[in-house]
Scaffold this motif. Structure first.
Motif, mmCIF file in Angstrom:
data_model
loop_
_atom_site.group_PDB
_atom_site.id
_atom_site.type_symbol
_atom_site.label_atom_id
_atom_site.label_comp_id
_atom_site.label_asym_id
_atom_site.label_seq_id
_atom_site.Cartn_x
_atom_site.Cartn_y
_atom_site.Cartn_z
ATOM 1 N N LEU A 17 0.846 -1.190 0.000
ATOM 2 C CA LEU A 17 0.000 0.000 0.000
ATOM 3 C C LEU A 17 0.879 1.236 0.000
ATOM 4 O O LEU A 17 2.008 1.202 0.489
ATOM 5 N N SER A 18 0.355 2.316 -0.523
ATOM 6 C CA SER A 18 1.131 3.557 -0.541
ATOM 7 C C SER A 18 1.273 4.094 0.881
ATOM 8 O O SER A 18 0.466 3.802 1.762
ATOM 9 N N ASP A 19 2.314 4.885 1.089
ATOM 10 C CA ASP A 19 2.570 5.437 2.414
ATOM 11 C C ASP A 19 1.519 6.463 2.836
ATOM 12 O O ASP A 19 1.366 6.735 4.016
ATOM 13 N N ASN A 20 0.809 7.027 1.874
ATOM 14 C CA ASN A 20 -0.209 8.025 2.228
ATOM 15 C C ASN A 20 -1.632 7.459 2.158
ATOM 16 O O ASN A 20 -2.594 8.209 2.046
ATOM 17 N N ALA A 21 -1.759 6.134 2.245
ATOM 18 C CA ALA A 21 -3.088 5.513 2.240
ATOM 19 C C ALA A 21 -3.875 5.960 3.466
ATOM 20 O O ALA A 21 -3.308 6.244 4.515
ATOM 21 N N THR A 22 -5.188 6.014 3.302
ATOM 22 C CA THR A 22 -6.077 6.366 4.396
ATOM 23 C C THR A 22 -6.724 5.088 4.918
ATOM 24 O O THR A 22 -7.262 4.299 4.143
ATOM 25 N N TYR A 23 -6.674 4.883 6.238
ATOM 26 C CA TYR A 23 -7.251 3.703 6.870
ATOM 27 C C TYR A 23 -8.473 4.128 7.675
ATOM 28 O O TYR A 23 -8.389 5.024 8.502
ATOM 29 N N LEU B 196 -15.937 7.253 -1.031
ATOM 30 C CA LEU B 196 -14.746 7.997 -0.659
ATOM 31 C C LEU B 196 -13.663 7.840 -1.731
ATOM 32 O O LEU B 196 -12.999 8.798 -2.102
ATOM 33 N N GLU B 197 -13.497 6.621 -2.227
ATOM 34 C CA GLU B 197 -12.517 6.370 -3.285
ATOM 35 C C GLU B 197 -12.896 7.102 -4.566
ATOM 36 O O GLU B 197 -12.035 7.604 -5.279
ATOM 37 N N ASP B 198 -14.189 7.139 -4.876
ATOM 38 C CA ASP B 198 -14.648 7.835 -6.084
ATOM 39 C C ASP B 198 -14.381 9.334 -5.988
ATOM 40 O O ASP B 198 -14.082 9.987 -6.982
ATOM 41 N N THR B 199 -14.486 9.890 -4.791
ATOM 42 C CA THR B 199 -14.281 11.319 -4.582
ATOM 43 C C THR B 199 -12.838 11.721 -4.835
ATOM 44 O O THR B 199 -12.560 12.782 -5.376
ATOM 45 N N ASN B 200 -11.902 10.866 -4.426
ATOM 46 C CA ASN B 200 -10.482 11.168 -4.548
ATOM 47 C C ASN B 200 -9.739 9.906 -5.010
ATOM 48 O O ASN B 200 -9.093 9.234 -4.212
ATOM 49 N N PRO B 201 -9.834 9.561 -6.316
ATOM 50 C CA PRO B 201 -9.300 8.283 -6.801
ATOM 51 C C PRO B 201 -7.784 8.113 -6.666
ATOM 52 O O PRO B 201 -7.294 6.994 -6.640
ATOM 53 N N GLU B 202 -7.027 9.207 -6.559
ATOM 54 C CA GLU B 202 -5.572 9.050 -6.445
ATOM 55 C C GLU B 202 -5.127 8.691 -5.033
ATOM 56 O O GLU B 202 -3.985 8.329 -4.812
ATOM 57 N N ASN B 203 -6.033 8.789 -4.056
ATOM 58 C CA ASN B 203 -5.700 8.427 -2.680
ATOM 59 C C ASN B 203 -6.256 7.042 -2.371
ATOM 60 O O ASN B 203 -7.442 6.796 -2.515
ATOM 61 N N GLU B 204 -5.373 6.138 -1.935
ATOM 62 C CA GLU B 204 -5.793 4.792 -1.562
ATOM 63 C C GLU B 204 -6.577 4.836 -0.258
ATOM 64 O O GLU B 204 -6.146 5.440 0.714
ATOM 65 N N VAL B 205 -7.737 4.168 -0.232
ATOM 66 C CA VAL B 205 -8.548 4.104 0.973
ATOM 67 C C VAL B 205 -8.716 2.632 1.338
ATOM 68 O O VAL B 205 -9.102 1.821 0.508
#
Length: 83
Positions: free
Chosen positions: A30-36, A60-69
């Protein structure tokens, strides 16, 4: 309440451990800036919002697709009583 610096250190350690567990379960890095986002509590499907939790994560993923949730449901199930 811990001092801010101590809190940030503990938060970083906890996030690192959560990331390790998620990567082991998912089987990829997972990316280091993933949101848990964690949903936990007793097994009360509708009371705790477990029924709508996956849909919320998807939105939430649809709102900001470049951020892993990563959504985590931490609910005990199949418990017959005190062990």
């Amino acid at each position: 309440m811990p001092v801010q610096n101590e809190y940030n250190i503990k938060k970083s350690i906890a996030k690192s451990k959560i990331k390790q567990v998620c990567e082991a379960v998912l089987g990829y890095d997972l990316s280091d800036n993933a949101t848990y986002i964690l949903n936990s509590g007793r097994y009360e499907f509708k009371n705790k919002g477990i029924d709508v939790f996956p849909q919320s994560i998807a939105k939430l993923e649809d709102t900001n697709p470049e951020n892993e949730v990563v959504g985590i449901i931490a609910v005990p199930a199949g418990i017959l009583g005190p062990q």
